[in-house]
Design a protein around this motif. Structure first.
Motif, mmCIF file in Angstrom:
data_model
loop_
_atom_site.group_PDB
_atom_site.id
_atom_site.type_symbol
_atom_site.label_atom_id
_atom_site.label_comp_id
_atom_site.label_asym_id
_atom_site.label_seq_id
_atom_site.Cartn_x
_atom_site.Cartn_y
_atom_site.Cartn_z
ATOM 1 N N HIS A 195 2.948 -19.081 -11.714
ATOM 2 C CA HIS A 195 2.375 -18.907 -10.389
ATOM 3 C C HIS A 195 2.486 -20.180 -9.546
ATOM 4 O O HIS A 195 2.180 -20.182 -8.366
ATOM 5 C CB HIS A 195 0.914 -18.474 -10.492
ATOM 6 N N ASP A 207 3.163 -13.693 1.923
ATOM 7 C CA ASP A 207 2.541 -13.178 0.697
ATOM 8 C C ASP A 207 2.959 -14.118 -0.422
ATOM 9 O O ASP A 207 4.111 -14.133 -0.834
ATOM 10 C CB ASP A 207 3.083 -11.754 0.481
ATOM 11 N N ASP A 254 1.969 -1.973 -3.106
ATOM 12 C CA ASP A 254 2.655 -2.819 -2.131
ATOM 13 C C ASP A 254 2.938 -2.061 -0.839
ATOM 14 O O ASP A 254 2.863 -2.635 0.251
ATOM 15 C CB ASP A 254 3.946 -3.414 -2.722
ATOM 16 N N GLY A 286 -0.143 -14.973 -5.470
ATOM 17 C CA GLY A 286 -0.112 -13.771 -6.296
ATOM 18 C C GLY A 286 -0.636 -13.906 -7.711
ATOM 19 O O GLY A 286 -0.088 -13.291 -8.640
ATOM 20 N N GLN A 336 11.626 -9.837 -9.609
ATOM 21 C CA GLN A 336 11.007 -8.659 -8.984
ATOM 22 C C GLN A 336 11.824 -8.159 -7.792
ATOM 23 O O GLN A 336 11.342 -7.366 -6.990
ATOM 24 C CB GLN A 336 9.583 -8.991 -8.541
ATOM 25 N N HIS A 358 -2.787 -12.305 -2.026
ATOM 26 C CA HIS A 358 -2.487 -11.027 -2.675
ATOM 27 C C HIS A 358 -2.777 -11.048 -4.177
ATOM 28 O O HIS A 358 -1.860 -10.957 -5.030
ATOM 29 C CB HIS A 358 -1.043 -10.598 -2.416
ATOM 30 N N TYR A 364 2.470 -0.250 -8.964
ATOM 31 C CA TYR A 364 2.649 -1.532 -8.264
ATOM 32 C C TYR A 364 3.317 -1.281 -6.903
ATOM 33 O O TYR A 364 2.913 -1.806 -5.875
ATOM 34 C CB TYR A 364 3.521 -2.426 -9.162
ATOM 35 N N ASN A 382 -3.057 -13.340 -10.989
ATOM 36 C CA ASN A 382 -3.748 -12.162 -11.471
ATOM 37 C C ASN A 382 -5.155 -12.543 -11.909
ATOM 38 O O ASN A 382 -5.338 -13.455 -12.705
ATOM 39 C CB ASN A 382 -2.964 -11.533 -12.613
#
Ligand code: ARG
Length: 588
Positions: free
Chosen positions: A133, A119, A328, A122, A352, A159, A324, A124
């Motif tokens: 990113h 994953d 997940d 990611g 995170q 994702h 969130y 947005n």
């Protein structure tokens, strides 16, 4: 193929056994005194305790046994009980010859390939790609390629962040600007237009405008939240807009990632997980894991050994909205159902981490993952500017990825122009290739979890521990091989010979580490270990190159041996940079 260290160890083990000691003392390591020896064995020190005698005695007995060993040129027992080792030139030659014969240069394909979902990326949707990113994309891509190289089935999933308030904000802003659009006509029942009512540049302007306004204008913000709720609960017109946002964004993202040579197998997003939420939540309630606390639905995930407080994992807010975390968890449900992975690895900002601790614990506790499916979090640090603060534009804004790449390419272009006279078009292309190496190597050469300083000046330099330095080394090898070919000889037919000089042997020993480096880098999910190896290998080559007149050599056999070594080094270097996600130009 066995690792060179294992070849050495087997020989030592046998000598320990023959000398009357347990084989397990025969471990070797790289020498920490390279001036004295190449490898060393400290086993006699440990054995001395067990056998109640002086370590040097044991070391001497073992060394004696190794006197005629084909593996070693020199074996020396030194006080207090070290065994210093130098490999025999023939052993080194044989090892490299076997490497050269193998397609994967002595690296084994795993016996039981795992299915691993990675994953990463990611981004947005509807928000421009920014440097935050970048790290996920670069690190994730290299791990995917490394896993594949070793034979695992790696599935890269981008994702997308496509399920948040940003959708509602865009819809709201669009509604304010163009209320006449058919998407806002509640009585409309026909088909919606296939063409999006905005371009990517408009979209990228709409989102920040809406976001800024929502922070000042309470009513506007509520409208956006309402729109978010509606789009998530089946409003036809809004869902049509959502589709447009996705299409326009994804087209742009694909272009950006292609420039970075990052490729995803799956373009799934948070929205894909939503259908799994109701059943998942119901099951957690039925099984007694989820309970209500202050109106919200939560699962306890504390563990006795916790030293920090781990708050309960929240599934639904008091208004019934999911979070969130919920997304997940539901994504795990979907992944288990569709791909049955042995492992899911998340390459995400280390800030995170707590989120993933909660998700992983909750998934385990409630049985969303099989006991033998592992969940791994690879958290990375922040990319900072030279001022030590998160990387920004000169004006202090968020740096767009495209601009960063353009800046680097420009810098590389200038350097290439200074360095060589090549046609404009080739210089531009070479600047893009080397620029990518500067960015990716600059990032990957740091341990992922650490913050690092993105230093354009340093990263684009042809000297030092940089991507361009490696490419320069590869280009140098290519050019020697091309000249050799011009002399009417075929480099591919040359065979590796015994090393005769120090620098030649040192280079060969470095080359021989390839399979072991790859395995360690994968086991630890540590691309920086490949970088460190590449740098050592390139340094080893350059030292050898400066001391050796390869093309002028008159002894054909010697020359052939060197050429074969160069061919092997080029293969290793190119394989490694391929795994890191960049390539070398023909010249620079
Ligand atoms: N979109 C998220 C962000 O920008 C990253 C997603 C990471 N992956 C995940 N499964 N949560 O922060």
């Amino acid at each position: 193929m066995k690792k060179l260290m294992d070849v050495i160890r087997a020989e030592l083990e046998q000598a320990f056994t023959e000398a009357g000691y347990e084989a397990s003392y025969g471990k070797a390591s790289l020498s920490n005194r390279p001036d004295l020896c190449e490898y060393q064995c400290n086993g006699a020190m440990a054995a001395a305790k067990a056998y109640h005698c002086a370590p040097i005695q044991i070391a001497e007995k073992v060394a004696q046994r190794l006197e005629n060993s084909p593996v070693f040129l020199e074996v020396q027992a030194v006080k207090p009980g070290f065994i210093n080792l130098k490999l025999s030139p023939a052993c080194v030659r044989d090892y490299l010859q076997s490497m050269a014969k193998e397609e994967k240069l002595g690296c084994e394909t795993v016996e039981k390939p795992k299915t691993i979902i990675l994953d990463y990326g990611g981004p947005n949707v509807a928000k421009p790609l920014h440097v935050g990113h970048l790290r996920s994309a670069i690190i994730g891509e290299s791990i995917k390629r490394l896993g594949r190289f070793l034979g695992h089935k790696m599935i890269g999933d981008i994702h997308l962040g496509d399920w948040g308030l940003q959708m509602g904000l865009i819809i709201t802003e669009l509604r304010h600007r163009r209320p006449e659009l058919v998407y806002f006509d509640e009585s409309y029942e026909g088909e919606y237009p296939a063409e999006a009512p905005f371009t990517i540049s408009e979209l990228e302007e709409i989102y920040p405008t809406a976001s800024a306004r929502s922070k000042e204008d309470e009513a506007y913000r509520e409208e956006a939240m309402e729109a978010t709720y509606l789009v998530q609960h089946g409003h036809r017109g809004y869902q049509a807009i959502l589709q447009h946002i996705l299409t326009v964004s994804v087209t742009d993202l694909k272009r950006n990632y292609a420039n970075l040579q990052v490729e995803f197998d799956l373009w799934k997003g948070e929205s894909d997980a939503q259908p799994y939420i109701p059943d998942m939540v119901q099951a957690m309630k039925d099984q007694g894991f989820a309970y209500e606390s202050e109106g919200a639905l939560v699962v306890d995930i504390k563990e006795e050994t916790d030293t920090k407080e781990v708050p309960p994992c929240m599934l639904l807010k008091s208004d019934g909205a999911s979070l969130y975390t919920t997304t997940d968890l539901a994504t795990i449900v979907e992944r288990m159902k569709l791909y049955h992975p042995d492992e899911i690895v998340y390459v995400v900002d280390k800030r995170q981490e707590m989120h993933f601790v909660q998700v992983f614990r909750c998934a385990r506790k409630t049985g969303l993952v099989d006991a033998d499916t592992s969940l791994r979090f690879l958290g990375f640090g922040t990319m900072n500017g030279r001022d030590g603060k998160p990387f920004k534009t000169r004006e202090g804004g968020v740096m767009r990825l495209e601009h960063l790449i353009a800046d680097i390419n420009e810098e590389m272009y200038e350097k290439i122009r200074e360095n060589t006279e090549i046609p404009e078009e080739e210089a531009r292309r070479t600047a893009r290739i080397t620029g990518l190496s500067a960015i990716k190597y600059g990032d990957l050469s740091n341990q992922a979890s650490k913050d690092y300083v993105f230093d354009v000046e340093r990263f684009t330099s042809f000297e030092g521990d940089t991507g361009p330095y490696l490419l320069y080394t590869i280009v140098r090898i290519k050019s020697i091989l091309a000249k050799y070919e011009e002399q009417g000889k075929n480099p591919e037919q040359a065979g590796i010979r015994e090393p005769r000089s120090e620098s030649e042997k040192a280079l060969m020993l470095e080359a021989a580490k390839f399979n072991s480096v790859m395995e360690t880098a994968y086991a630890e999910l540590a691309p920086h270990k490949i970088c460190a190896y590449l740098y050592d290998l390139a340094n080893g080559f350059n030292k050898f190159y400066h001391e050796t007149r390869i093309l002028k050599e008159e002894d054909q056999e010697r020359q052939e041996g060197w050429i074969a070594l160069l061919v092997l080094c080029r293969r290793i270097l190119e394989t490694c940079i391929g795994i890191l996600g960049f390539e070398a130009p023909e010249r620079m």
